[in-house]
Design a protein around this motif. Structure first.
Motif, short mmCIF file in Angstrom:
data_model
loop_
_atom_site.label_atom_id
_atom_site.label_comp_id
_atom_site.label_asym_id
_atom_site.label_seq_id
_atom_site.Cartn_x
_atom_site.Cartn_y
_atom_site.Cartn_z
N LEU A 345 -37.73 -49.51 -54.59
CA LEU A 345 -36.37 -50.03 -54.45
C LEU A 345 -36.40 -51.23 -53.53
O LEU A 345 -37.00 -51.17 -52.44
CB LEU A 345 -35.45 -48.96 -53.84
CG LEU A 345 -34.67 -48.04 -54.76
CD1 LEU A 345 -33.83 -47.09 -53.92
CD2 LEU A 345 -33.78 -48.81 -55.72
N GLU A 346 -35.76 -52.32 -53.92
CA GLU A 346 -35.66 -53.47 -53.04
C GLU A 346 -34.43 -54.29 -53.40
O GLU A 346 -33.98 -54.31 -54.53
CB GLU A 346 -36.92 -54.35 -53.12
CG GLU A 346 -37.20 -54.93 -54.48
CD GLU A 346 -38.46 -55.77 -54.50
OE1 GLU A 346 -39.12 -55.86 -53.46
OE2 GLU A 346 -38.77 -56.32 -55.57
N ASP A 352 -25.89 -59.02 -53.33
CA ASP A 352 -25.17 -57.80 -53.73
C ASP A 352 -25.78 -57.12 -54.95
O ASP A 352 -25.08 -56.53 -55.77
CB ASP A 352 -23.69 -58.11 -54.00
CG ASP A 352 -23.01 -58.73 -52.79
OD1 ASP A 352 -23.35 -58.34 -51.66
OD2 ASP A 352 -22.15 -59.61 -52.97
N LYS A 353 -27.11 -57.20 -55.08
CA LYS A 353 -27.80 -56.51 -56.17
C LYS A 353 -28.99 -55.74 -55.61
O LYS A 353 -29.59 -56.13 -54.61
CB LYS A 353 -28.32 -57.51 -57.22
CG LYS A 353 -27.25 -58.37 -57.87
CD LYS A 353 -26.56 -57.65 -59.00
CE LYS A 353 -25.62 -58.59 -59.74
NZ LYS A 353 -24.92 -57.92 -60.84
N GLY A 400 -22.87 -51.96 -65.46
CA GLY A 400 -22.76 -53.38 -65.10
C GLY A 400 -24.07 -53.95 -64.60
O GLY A 400 -24.07 -54.93 -63.85
N GLY A 401 -25.20 -53.36 -65.03
CA GLY A 401 -26.51 -53.81 -64.56
C GLY A 401 -27.28 -54.58 -65.61
O GLY A 401 -26.77 -54.89 -66.68
N GLU A 402 -28.54 -54.86 -65.28
CA GLU A 402 -29.44 -55.57 -66.19
C GLU A 402 -30.73 -54.77 -66.31
O GLU A 402 -31.18 -54.15 -65.34
CB GLU A 402 -29.75 -56.97 -65.65
CG GLU A 402 -28.53 -57.85 -65.46
CD GLU A 402 -28.87 -59.15 -64.74
OE1 GLU A 402 -29.95 -59.70 -65.02
OE2 GLU A 402 -28.08 -59.57 -63.90
N PHE A 403 -31.34 -54.81 -67.48
CA PHE A 403 -32.55 -54.04 -67.75
C PHE A 403 -33.60 -54.97 -68.35
O PHE A 403 -33.31 -55.73 -69.27
CB PHE A 403 -32.23 -52.90 -68.72
CG PHE A 403 -33.40 -52.01 -69.03
CD1 PHE A 403 -33.85 -51.10 -68.10
CD2 PHE A 403 -34.04 -52.08 -70.26
CE1 PHE A 403 -34.93 -50.27 -68.38
CE2 PHE A 403 -35.12 -51.27 -70.55
CZ PHE A 403 -35.56 -50.35 -69.61
N LEU A 419 -28.92 -53.22 -60.40
CA LEU A 419 -27.58 -52.64 -60.30
C LEU A 419 -26.79 -53.30 -59.20
O LEU A 419 -27.37 -53.73 -58.18
CB LEU A 419 -27.68 -51.13 -60.04
CG LEU A 419 -28.34 -50.28 -61.13
CD1 LEU A 419 -28.62 -48.88 -60.60
CD2 LEU A 419 -27.47 -50.23 -62.37
N PRO A 420 -25.46 -53.39 -59.34
CA PRO A 420 -24.64 -53.98 -58.28
C PRO A 420 -24.51 -53.04 -57.07
O PRO A 420 -24.30 -51.84 -57.23
CB PRO A 420 -23.28 -54.20 -58.96
CG PRO A 420 -23.27 -53.31 -60.14
CD PRO A 420 -24.68 -53.08 -60.54
#
Length: 423
Positions: A345-346, A352-353, A400-403, A419-420
């Motif tokens: 996790l970082e 804000d992500k 509301g995230g990106e993959f 993720l936000p």
């Protein structure tokens, strides 16, 4: 009579030069040079320039003679003849600057000066037409009027030019905004169409799955009943093969329902460091993870998101399972003993992500395969269904995230979910 003839000739020349001036939008410099040369010719002076004056600085826009690099320089208006013209907004005539320096200094080597302000119809002076002569001389009223006529043309041209540039800039901004809004509308329409498609698929799938699941349950009960019988080795192999296929069909039906139904989220605030740490035992006890090392590198600071805990756990399990399977494949080196799947996790460079990264070694994924991995029913596994990563992407999108997935022989494979963050 002779003086009247000379005046008539001068007026005729003035009209000829004025009528020959041709200004087209975007060709300001050549137009202003024609004006500077026309003033010098009609007044019989050694040098004329058109200047733009802004914020106490002067820049030469056009000159009747070649002034080299000086055309690209800016000069202070303080203490100059041009500064006086701009400040007063009035025409200034100096017969001999050597005898009269009340209005400022002239360029070295010049004596006589005629300065006319460039005044657009809507405001203060924006520049000047300056004429210089090396010898002292007077300027007749008709000559001053000629210079003022050319100044009106120059002021109008400069004003129109900057209005044109502003209009172009506004049009470009407007075009960009229209393109942006059009793309947003296209994406919104695509999402709406996708929702409608999935809703239709979901309704159809629910009906079909229900119709298949009931007889499938009966078939499985019958097959399991045969396990109590004394069967030959060949028949027992066939029985277990049938049970495996029935179980696989049941998993397929379950995942079809999971993919097709709308993503209704039960949102809560989740501390991702704590959430992943509490999920490690479940991950390490998966059959696919036996013999693998699963390492978690938490974020250095607390990271919280608004999300559905059950669905995010489903995402985590699915991606980690894929990572373990990748390093357990025969092509990855016989077994996974000692191999590590890393969960990291970082915080992102984007404000804000937070980025959840799951990394594994093993063989790289071919570049042509990468974009297909999240497509429904696409799989590279012999017994795969091809809905796992498609479901994962839908869950991340719903948050509301990106993959994304990156893979190379040197760095291995990294699956990222962005993720936000929330405070």
């Amino acid at each position: 009579m002779f003086w009247k003839w000379l005046q008539w000739q001068q007026e005729r020349q003035t009209l000829e030069i004025l009528s020959s001036l041709s200004y087209r939008t975007g060709e300001l410099s050549s137009y202003l040079k024609e004006i500077a040369c026309g003033v010098s010719q009609l007044l019989g002076v050694d040098w004329s320039v058109v200047t733009l004056c802004q914020e106490g600085l002067e820049k030469v826009l056009a000159s009747s003679i070649d002034i080299g690099d000086a055309a690209d320089q800016t000069y202070s208006l303080h203490g100059s003849l041009t500064g006086t013209v701009v400040k007063t907004g009035q025409t200034l005539v100096v017969q001999n600057v050597r005898n009269c320096n009340d209005y400022g200094k002239a360029p070295e080597g010049y004596c006589a000066y005629l300065g006319v302000p460039l005044r657009p119809s809507h405001g203060e002076a924006i520049g000047t037409i300056c004429s210089f002569h090396k010898k002292p001389r007077k300027f007749a009223p008709v000559e001053i009027r000629i210079a003022e006529m050319f100044a009106e043309r120059a002021a109008t041209a400069i004003d129109n030019y900057y209005l044109y540039q502003q209009q172009r800039q506004f049009n470009e901004i407007l075009e960009d905004e229209v393109a942006k809004r059009t793309e947003e509308l296209r994406m919104a329409q695509a999402k709406l169409v996708e929702r409608e498609r999935l809703a239709a698929i979901g309704e159809f799938a629910a009906t079909i799955v229900h119709e298949i699941r009931n007889p499938l349950t009966t078939i499985k009960l019958g097959l399991n009943g045969f396990k109590r019988l004394d069967l030959s080795e060949l028949d027992r192999e066939r029985l277990y093969l049938s049970l495996d296929e029935a179980n696989r069909l049941e998993r397929l039906l379950r995942e079809i329902l999971l993919y097709a139904k709308p993503q209704a989220l039960n949102l809560t605030k989740i501390d991702l460091n704590k959430f992943i740490a509490e999920s490690l035992e479940t991950l390490r006890n998966m059959p696919e993870a036996m013999g693998c090392e699963i390492e978690f590198i938490p974020a250095s600071t607390g990271v919280k998101v608004i999300g559905d805990e059950d669905k995010l756990k489903q995402v985590l399990i699915n991606i980690v399972r894929n990572g373990c399977e990748a390093i357990c494949l025969p092509s990855a080196g016989a077994n996974a003993e000692g191999e590590t799947v890393t969960i990291k996790l970082e915080t992102c460079l984007v404000p804000d992500k937070v980025c959840l990264q799951i990394h594994n070694g093993g063989d790289p994924i071919p570049p042509e395969v990468l974009p297909k991995l999240t497509e429904p029913f696409y799989t590279t596994k012999a017994t795969g269904i091809g809905l796992g990563l498609a479901i994962v992407k839908r869950i991340i999108d719903a948050h509301g995230g990106e993959f994304c997935i990156q893979s190379s022989a040197d760095l291995g494979t990294t699956v990222s979910a962005i993720l936000p963050l929330v405070a």
